[in-house]
Write an enzyme that holds these catalytic residues in place. Structure first.
Site, mmCIF file in Angstrom:
data_model
loop_
_atom_site.group_PDB
_atom_site.id
_atom_site.type_symbol
_atom_site.label_atom_id
_atom_site.label_comp_id
_atom_site.label_asym_id
_atom_site.label_seq_id
_atom_site.Cartn_x
_atom_site.Cartn_y
_atom_site.Cartn_z
ATOM 1 C CG ASP A 102 -45.941 -47.035 -20.047
ATOM 2 O OD1 ASP A 102 -46.874 -47.555 -20.650
ATOM 3 O OD2 ASP A 102 -45.038 -46.389 -20.602
ATOM 4 N N PRO A 133 -25.719 -27.774 -22.765
ATOM 5 C CG PRO A 133 -23.583 -27.354 -21.910
ATOM 6 C CD PRO A 133 -24.318 -27.604 -23.176
ATOM 7 N NE ARG A 156 -34.427 -49.043 -21.636
ATOM 8 C CZ ARG A 156 -35.214 -48.972 -20.568
ATOM 9 N NH1 ARG A 156 -35.855 -47.854 -20.289
ATOM 10 N NH2 ARG A 156 -35.381 -50.017 -19.786
ATOM 11 C CD GLU A 183 -15.361 -22.088 -27.214
ATOM 12 O OE1 GLU A 183 -14.996 -22.302 -28.392
ATOM 13 O OE2 GLU A 183 -14.927 -22.726 -26.248
HETATM 14 N N1 ADE Z 1 -23.191 -30.513 -25.024
HETATM 15 C C1 ADE Z 1 -22.187 -30.309 -24.158
HETATM 16 N N2 ADE Z 1 -22.547 -30.614 -22.912
HETATM 17 C C2 ADE Z 1 -23.842 -31.045 -22.975
HETATM 18 C C3 ADE Z 1 -24.785 -31.490 -22.018
HETATM 19 N N3 ADE Z 1 -24.503 -31.557 -20.724
HETATM 20 N N4 ADE Z 1 -26.011 -31.827 -22.444
HETATM 21 C C4 ADE Z 1 -26.334 -31.737 -23.746
HETATM 22 N N5 ADE Z 1 -25.491 -31.319 -24.696
HETATM 23 C C5 ADE Z 1 -24.262 -30.976 -24.324
#
Ligand code: ADE
Length: 246
Positions: free
Chosen positions: A169, A89, A154, A116
């Site tokens: 595209d 994230p 894809r 973590e």
């Molecule tokens: N791992 C945990 N949450 C994630 C997210 N939102 N995007 C990518 N990898 C992740």
């Protein structure tokens, strides 16, 4: 294209990679996908891949050795080393433009994090790019990797028909939402298909669809209209809508 996924949960990918377009693309030879279990690179007696964080604190951290050995082993199996993408994230936000850019690479290696996070030294030394699929926290990056793979595969030449890929595209460049779609019957429980779609007037239908797409984008995703305006040179319904509003 060659794609490798490094994960602690290979079983999460087994089903999805054998379904739908991603499966067809593998059978058609447009992509080769291999999944690697990071735990196979753990040497310790109990095959541990995580440890307590230095300095204390809750949770566990993925250790350097198994992960780095896995990355290096996978990299050396092909002539091209590939781009190593860590799903977190904390990464750059994934979008259609990114999917298109990835689809033009020869090789991608996705590293799925867990717990973590992973030891910072792995991120510094072995990861080329950190990628997030959105502002929420998954229990690990494996499903995130799957989402990115689906969006990329894809777009590979030959995976969808020509017509569809041409459309994509322009979507990639313009980030336009699609308008409403209908199929038979013409009337369902009192709800009718818009008259225009039954007329056979291709130009009028095309104009209507563009207008619907622009309207939907404007109603739901104003931010995409802004993005499109910045792209500027691309002629599209979205830009037309954006220009109308100026
Ligand atoms: N791992 C945990 N949450 C994630 C997210 N939102 N995007 C990518 N990898 C992740």
């Amino acid at each position: 294209m060659k794609i490798d996924v490094l994960t602690l949960f290979p079983e999460m990918l087994a089903g999805p990679l054998q379904a739908s377009i991603v499966s067809r693309a593998q059978r058609g030879g447009q992509v080769r996908i291999d999944v690697h279990d990071i735990r196979d690179y753990a040497r310790a007696k109990h095959r541990t891949v995580d440890d307590r964080p230095f300095g204390g604190g809750p949770g566990m951290v993925m250790k350097c050795e198994p992960l780095v050995e896995c990355i290096e082993s996978v990299q050396t199996r092909e002539a091209v080393r590939g781009r190593v993408v860590y799903l977190t994230p904390e990464g750059v936000k994934f979008d259609q433009a990114k999917a298109l850019a990835y689809s033009r690479l020869e090789r991608l290696i996705f590293v799925s994090g867990h717990y973590e996070g992973v030891d910072e030294r792995v991120r510094e030394g072995w990861i080329d790019e950190e990628l997030s699929i959105g502002d929420y926290v998954l229990s690990n990056g494996t499903i995130a990797a799957l989402i990115v793979i689906d969006a990329v595969v894809r777009l590979l030449p030959g995976v969808l028909g020509n017509e569809a890929s041409a459309q994509m595209d322009s979507f990639g460049a313009d980030a336009l939402l699609e308008g409403p779609q209908y199929t038979r019957p013409e009337e369902f429980r009192g709800r009718k298909v818009p008259e225009i779609l039954l007329t056979g007037h291709h130009a009028a239908i095309s104009a209507w669809r563009k207008e619907q797409a622009a309207r939907r984008t404007s109603e739901r995703r104003k931010d995409l209209l802004e993005k499109s305006k910045n792209i500027g040179s691309v002629k599209s319904p979205l830009n037309a809508a954006a220009n109308d509003q100026q």
